[in-house]
Design a protein around this motif. Structure first.
Motif, mmCIF file in Angstrom:
data_model
loop_
_atom_site.group_PDB
_atom_site.id
_atom_site.type_symbol
_atom_site.label_atom_id
_atom_site.label_comp_id
_atom_site.label_asym_id
_atom_site.label_seq_id
_atom_site.Cartn_x
_atom_site.Cartn_y
_atom_site.Cartn_z
ATOM 1 N N UNK A 39 0.839 -1.196 0.000
ATOM 2 C CA UNK A 39 0.000 0.000 0.000
ATOM 3 C C UNK A 39 0.874 1.246 0.000
ATOM 4 N N UNK A 40 1.883 1.232 0.862
ATOM 5 C CA UNK A 40 2.810 2.369 0.928
ATOM 6 C C UNK A 40 3.433 2.600 -0.446
ATOM 7 N N UNK A 41 3.857 1.477 -1.086
ATOM 8 C CA UNK A 41 4.476 1.548 -2.405
ATOM 9 C C UNK A 41 3.555 2.262 -3.385
ATOM 10 N N UNK A 42 2.292 1.821 -3.442
ATOM 11 C CA UNK A 42 1.396 2.402 -4.436
ATOM 12 C C UNK A 42 1.067 3.853 -4.106
ATOM 13 N N UNK A 43 0.935 4.155 -2.800
ATOM 14 C CA UNK A 43 0.618 5.542 -2.432
ATOM 15 C C UNK A 43 1.760 6.465 -2.864
ATOM 16 N N UNK A 56 1.201 0.785 -14.449
ATOM 17 C CA UNK A 56 1.639 -0.613 -14.421
ATOM 18 C C UNK A 56 3.150 -0.723 -14.258
ATOM 19 N N UNK A 57 3.874 0.215 -14.869
ATOM 20 C CA UNK A 57 5.331 0.183 -14.731
ATOM 21 C C UNK A 57 5.711 0.359 -13.266
ATOM 22 N N UNK A 58 4.973 1.228 -12.560
ATOM 23 C CA UNK A 58 5.319 1.455 -11.156
ATOM 24 C C UNK A 58 4.876 0.304 -10.268
ATOM 25 N N UNK A 59 4.032 -0.603 -10.787
ATOM 26 C CA UNK A 59 3.767 -1.837 -10.045
ATOM 27 C C UNK A 59 5.004 -2.732 -10.051
ATOM 28 N N UNK A 60 5.807 -2.607 -11.114
ATOM 29 C CA UNK A 60 6.953 -3.511 -11.281
ATOM 30 C C UNK A 60 8.220 -2.978 -10.632
ATOM 31 N N UNK A 61 8.415 -1.647 -10.691
ATOM 32 C CA UNK A 61 9.674 -1.076 -10.218
ATOM 33 C C UNK A 61 9.722 -1.105 -8.699
ATOM 34 N N UNK A 62 10.802 -1.621 -8.118
ATOM 35 C CA UNK A 62 10.913 -1.585 -6.665
ATOM 36 C C UNK A 62 11.161 -0.155 -6.176
ATOM 37 N N UNK A 119 10.178 -4.992 -2.577
ATOM 38 C CA UNK A 119 9.859 -5.416 -3.942
ATOM 39 C C UNK A 119 8.761 -4.512 -4.455
ATOM 40 N N UNK A 120 8.610 -4.495 -5.778
ATOM 41 C CA UNK A 120 7.360 -3.954 -6.280
ATOM 42 C C UNK A 120 6.259 -4.921 -5.907
ATOM 43 N N UNK A 121 4.993 -4.480 -5.909
ATOM 44 C CA UNK A 121 3.888 -5.401 -5.604
ATOM 45 C C UNK A 121 3.886 -6.587 -6.556
ATOM 46 N N UNK A 122 4.351 -6.386 -7.776
ATOM 47 C CA UNK A 122 4.425 -7.482 -8.734
ATOM 48 C C UNK A 122 5.890 -7.710 -9.064
ATOM 49 N N UNK A 166 8.375 -10.861 -10.869
ATOM 50 C CA UNK A 166 8.541 -12.221 -11.379
ATOM 51 C C UNK A 166 9.750 -12.242 -12.297
ATOM 52 N N UNK A 167 10.200 -13.440 -12.652
ATOM 53 C CA UNK A 167 11.365 -13.579 -13.522
ATOM 54 C C UNK A 167 11.078 -12.903 -14.859
ATOM 55 N N UNK A 168 11.927 -11.958 -15.239
ATOM 56 C CA UNK A 168 11.744 -11.316 -16.530
ATOM 57 C C UNK A 168 10.847 -10.099 -16.485
ATOM 58 N N UNK A 169 10.524 -9.586 -15.302
ATOM 59 C CA UNK A 169 9.650 -8.405 -15.258
ATOM 60 C C UNK A 169 10.310 -7.192 -15.896
ATOM 61 N N UNK A 170 11.662 -7.204 -15.969
ATOM 62 C CA UNK A 170 12.357 -6.091 -16.599
ATOM 63 C C UNK A 170 11.996 -5.968 -18.075
ATOM 64 N N UNK A 171 11.741 -7.118 -18.722
ATOM 65 C CA UNK A 171 11.378 -7.080 -20.145
ATOM 66 C C UNK A 171 9.992 -6.460 -20.295
ATOM 67 N N UNK A 172 9.076 -6.870 -19.389
ATOM 68 C CA UNK A 172 7.733 -6.292 -19.432
ATOM 69 C C UNK A 172 7.805 -4.792 -19.219
ATOM 70 N N UNK A 173 8.662 -4.351 -18.298
ATOM 71 C CA UNK A 173 8.793 -2.913 -18.024
ATOM 72 C C UNK A 173 9.171 -2.163 -19.300
#
Lengths: 305, 665
Positions: free
Chosen positions: A8-12, A78-84, A89-92, A94-101
């Motif tokens: 929650x803190x992350x997303x806020x 969505x990118x900020x869901x992935x970036x720590x 960690x980011x809320x999401x 997984x292996x290879x999330x950098x490619x999705x970013x």
């Protein structure tokens, strides 16, 4: 429970802090110019004002024109869901999330550029052409940097790459990391259309990149674009802070303030760069971007033993 | 069960055009009959493949006894995981292409060549299906030639056009060169294994020297068919000249047969030296980057799409190269990720490239031009075609949440995994493929923003474009079916992972023993989740925007022209101007030609500007070589005079020298 609180803190933080970066950049530039400058919170007021407004749409446009801002906003979130951020960690993750970013930003570029072309305006076409051209050189630089980090950490997700490994590796492989930081800072400047690649404050349509692409957007749609751009800037700043300030004590009360200070410091650096440099002539831009690729490539070469 | 269904299906496809030959060339009856037979055949074939995947694979069809001249040629056809994977796009695209052709190439509108197209459009997929299920090299070559020759007749559909005939000739020469290589390849295989059967060869039969020779021949022969740079010479013009549903079939399926051939042959051979993996990976990277760079310079929408096929073949070959490398170094994770990524890209490319060619055909059908810079604003008049093209464009750029992202993601993961230390291979040799893939992705994005926006957005640049109309349901329907497939694979990649693993196990039997799963290497579940979240969030944000604007004042005004009072449609940024910066960045390899106007006097006369990006390999490699060859061989004509007595003398002399040379007991 703890993960929930941290997420929650992350997303806020991720959703509220980004416009402040724009404010800090503005203040820094005003300081250099000897002006008072707009208040720090001005970008927030601008966004609120834009969301209250009506809109003018061009007669030439289709639904693609409205898809541009929508996709730009969504990919930013969505990118900020992935970036720590902070120490978590980011809320999401997984292996290879950098490619999705990287590809999320690609999706955003596709629709923003298409929306610009939808107006049929030659100026916006010019902006779109420049945006996609420079991205072609920035993307390999970003991936070369990722290769360095993946090699150093032995991990294929952002949380592992930017986690405690960074602090361990600074004494051993500091040169590689420093090169990546420098290369990614150049990528940050071009992806977010800052000086020396693009001057957000110029008033001549012929010379702009990002600003001219969004010339015909207005009201809430324009607000979405501005907010999406702030999110993107924040995501890149977060990546750089994790590399440059590898302080991870594990204590959230210490790590989060350090992280937030770090991102604001990145904003100050951007402001300093904007105040002390002129923008480059367009033909020189590819050369600087090629240099960014080379910096990261040298980072890899240093790792070859 | 599955074998029989597939054989019946391919036989139905093969004969589908025959009844049409006996009907009037001005009516559509024959065409309808052909389409009905072909569609039935394709559906039967697809059911057969489905049955195979569900585990109902029957015994191989063969002869009870070997035929004397073909020692060892016992089994004829049979399906394994690899054949099934390649059969699926053949039947699917043939089915949709037949339906699409009903309107696009209506018999009554093309009385001179409609029946020819019908005949060969059935034969081509039949030949491909035959070679994919072939279990011995003779059947393989029969299928290969049926496919290659029907493709020739389809490319030269409009043979009254000089340019089409030249294209056909180039294609014919190229395809026979590749057949020649295959004759040599299978001849050597027969010599070393003693059988025409396509069976695995042990290291006792094929040492490193033999493997090297076979790899060179396979890369030449199959690489030429696949259109791997610099063997792509025939591909761009052939795709541009053929009718659009034929281009879809050729680009989506036919060139993949080259990939199939290479994958099949490499599965028979023992693991090659590790250099081969690196070479194949490098060839893939070069093909990818140069293919898309050429695409950016094109003005013809179909030529542009053809160059993108070269790019995508490059991506597939990168995956295959990684798998070959994994085999040489004993890294099952590289095999799984590389091969599954490459083979999934085979499917994906078949789906989105056919979709793009169908959409381009729909545009050409409505506007009668292939010039991108003469179009514009079609999203208003052809909204469904525009939507389909957009979906295809997003998919081919490898962007989430569509299918192209999944296959590129797998290949990226595989390439990133080469960073972990392994014996005898420096990671820097392989990892440079990662930025190459990133460059390919962003160049493809630039190119498709260019095409999509120049063709469908803005305002019409010519009266052809202004008076366009949406195509009929028989054309739009197949397009939406393909777009749907793109979404399904993009959002639910777990559905296809068993199919991919079956193919990978057929390629590398050692994978079957360890019971590996694709899911254990790649987070397919997360891709689904993030894809759905992305779609949901876009929907939500769109509703938010709509809701905001509903209660506010919304006006429509002309586009802001910086105060210029009389803008016209021709002032829009054209596709050529959009691409200009990238073309000049790649000018060192593309060698673009331009004729720019010069102001020579104080009052300049009207002048014109033109630019083109011809194919360097054809213009500066192949054509000069052939011209030199023609000049060289003109000397032989001195002894070739058509005089019977002289010829008898030549025969006598030849025999005489042969006797001298080898005549001793």
């Amino acid at each position: 429970m703890e993960t929930f609180v941290l997420n929650t803190l992350h997303m806020v933080v991720a959703l509220t802090l980004p416009p402040l970066l724009l404010g800090v950049i503005g203040k820094t530039k005003a300081l250099f110019a000897g002006r008072v400058g707009p208040p720090l919170l001005q970008p927030y007021w601008d966004l609120i004002k834009l969301f209250q407004k009506g809109s003018v749409f061009s007669t030439t446009t289709t639904w693609v024109f409205k898809a541009g801002p929508v996709v730009a906003l969504v990919t930013g979130v969505l990118a900020l869901l992935l970036v720590p951020l902070g120490n978590a960690h980011g809320p999401v993750s997984f292996t290879g999330d950098l490619i999705l970013l990287a590809y999320l930003f690609g999706l955003s570029r596709f629709f923003t550029a298409s929306a610009a072309m939808d107006t049929g305006s030659p100026f916006e076409g010019m902006g779109a052409a420049r945006e996609v051209t420079y991205a072609c050189l920035a993307e390999p630089a970003f991936f070369l940097g990722l290769l360095v980090l993946a090699k150093l950490s032995g991990s294929l997700d952002l949380a592992g790459m930017l986690g405690s490994h960074v602090a361990d590796n600074w004494p051993k492989q500091g040169a590689s990391l420093a090169l990546v930081v420098l290369s990614w800072f150049i990528v940050l400047l071009v992806e977010n259309c800052r000086v020396p690649f693009d001057d957000p404050n110029t008033h001549l349509e012929l010379t702009m990149i990002h600003e001219v692409m969004v010339l015909d957007h207005s009201g809430p749609a324009f607000g979405m674009i501005l907010y999406g751009a702030a999110l993107k800037l924040f995501a890149f700043a977060a990546l750089i802070v994790h590399l440059a300030v590898p302080l991870a004590t594990g204590n959230p009360f210490l790590d989060w303030p350090v992280f937030i200070t770090g991102t604001l410091a990145v904003a100050v650096v951007i402001g300093v760069v904007e105040s002390t440099m002129a923008r480059l002539p367009l033909p020189y831009i590819p050369i600087l971007l090629a240099a960014a690729c080379l910096l990261s490539a040298f980072g890899i070469i240093l790792l070859v033993r | 069960m599955s074998n029989q269904l597939v054989v019946v299906g391919l036989f139905a496809c093969a004969v589908s055009g025959v009844p049409g030959l006996f009907f009037s060339r001005h009516r559509c009856t024959g065409q309808w009959i052909a389409v009905i037979i072909a569609v039935t055949g394709c559906v039967l074939g697809l059911i057969g493949i489905g049955a195979f995947w569900c585990g109902h694979d029957g015994p191989e069809i063969g002869l009870p006894q070997p035929i004397p001249p073909f020692p060892g040629a016992q089994s004829w056809v049979g399906i394994d995981g690899l054949s099934a994977l390649f059969l699926a796009p053949i039947f699917l695209i043939a089915l949709l292409g037949n339906v699409y052709g009903l309107t696009y190439w209506k018999q009554s509108e093309h009385p001179t060549n409609g029946r020819k197209v019908g005949l060969f459009f059935g034969l081509m997929p039949a030949g491909m299906a035959l070679l994919v299920i072939a279990r011995n090299s003779l059947i393989f070559l029969v299928g290969w030639e049926v496919m290659a020759l029907s493709a020739f007749f389809l490319v030269t559909t409009e043979e009254h056009d000089q340019e089409v005939r030249e294209t056909g000739l180039l294609y014919l020469v190229a395809t026979h060169f590749s057949t020649l290589c295959l004759f040599a390849l299978f001849g050597l295989l027969f010599t070393w294994s003693g059988s025409f059967d396509l069976e695995t060869m042990g290291e006792d039969k094929a040492g490193p020297k033999e493997v090297n020779a076979l790899y060179v021949l396979a890369l030449l022969g199959f690489g030429l068919k696949a259109g791997l740079m610099p063997l792509h010479i025939w591909l761009p013009s052939a795709h541009a000249m053929a009718p659009s549903h034929v281009s879809a079939m050729m680009s989506g399926v036919l060139i993949k047969i080259g990939i199939y051939g290479f994958v099949r042959v490499s599965s028979l051979l023992p693991a090659p030296p590790q250099e081969w993996g690196v070479i194949i990976l490098a060839l893939g990277g070069i093909s990818g980057v140069l293919g898309v760079a050429y695409a950016i310079g094109q003005h013809d929408i179909k030529r542009l799409l053809a160059y993108h096929s070269i790019e995508n073949i490059g991506i597939i070959v990168m995956g295959v190269g990684l798998a070959v490398l994994g085999r040489s170094l004993g890294r099952p994770d590289w095999i799984v990720l590389g091969l599954c990524g490459g083979l999934l890209h085979v499917w994906n490319h078949a789906l989105f490239k056919s979709l793009l060619f169908f959409s381009a055909g729909s545009v050409i059908h409505a506007t009668h031009t292939r010039e991108i810079d003469h179009l514009g604003g079609l999203a208003k008049t052809m909204p469904q075609t525009a939507l389909c093209f957009l979906i295809g464009a997003v998919a081919i750029c490898g962007l989430p949440p569509l299918n192209g992202f999944v296959s590129e993601f797998l290949i990226y993961l595989g390439l990133f995994r080469t960073l972990s230390p392994s014996e005898g291979l420096s990671f820097a040799r392989v990892s440079s493929a990662v930025p190459a893939l990133a460059l390919i992705g962003s160049l493809a994005l630039a190119c498709f923003v260019k095409v999509f926006s120049a063709v469908f957005l803005g305002s019409p640049r010519s009266h052809h474009a202004a008076h366009a109309h949406e195509s009929k349901m028989t054309m739009v329907g197949p397009m939406f079916a393909l777009a749907g497939c793109c979404f399904v694979i993009g959002l639910l990649p777990t559905l296809v992972s068993p199919v991919l693993m079956k193919a990978a196990q057929a390629w590398a039997p050692e994978l079957a023993e360890s019971d590996m799963r694709l899911d254990s290497f790649a987070p397919l579940g997360w891709i689904s989740v993030m894809g759905l979240v992305l779609l949901g969030a876009i929907l939500l944000a769109a509703m938010l925007l709509w809701n905001r604007l509903r209660h506010r004042r919304v006006e429509t005004q002309p586009t802001w022209g910086c105060g210029y009072a009389a803008p016209t449609a021709r002032m829009q940024y054209t596709a050529s101007s959009f691409a200009q910066m990238l073309v000049s960045l790649f000018a060192w390899v593309l060698r673009p030609r331009r004729q720019a106007p010069e102001a020579l006097s104080l009052f300049p006369q009207p002048s014109s500007f033109r630019s083109e990006t011809p194919d360097v390999v054809v213009e500066e490699g192949i054509m000069p070589t052939f011209r030199f060859g023609a000049w060289l061989f003109s000397w032989i004509r001195i002894i070739q005079q058509g005089n019977m007595q002289l010829r008898l003398l030549y025969i006598f002399l030849t025999l005489f020298f042969l006797l001298l040379w080898r005549g001793r007991p």
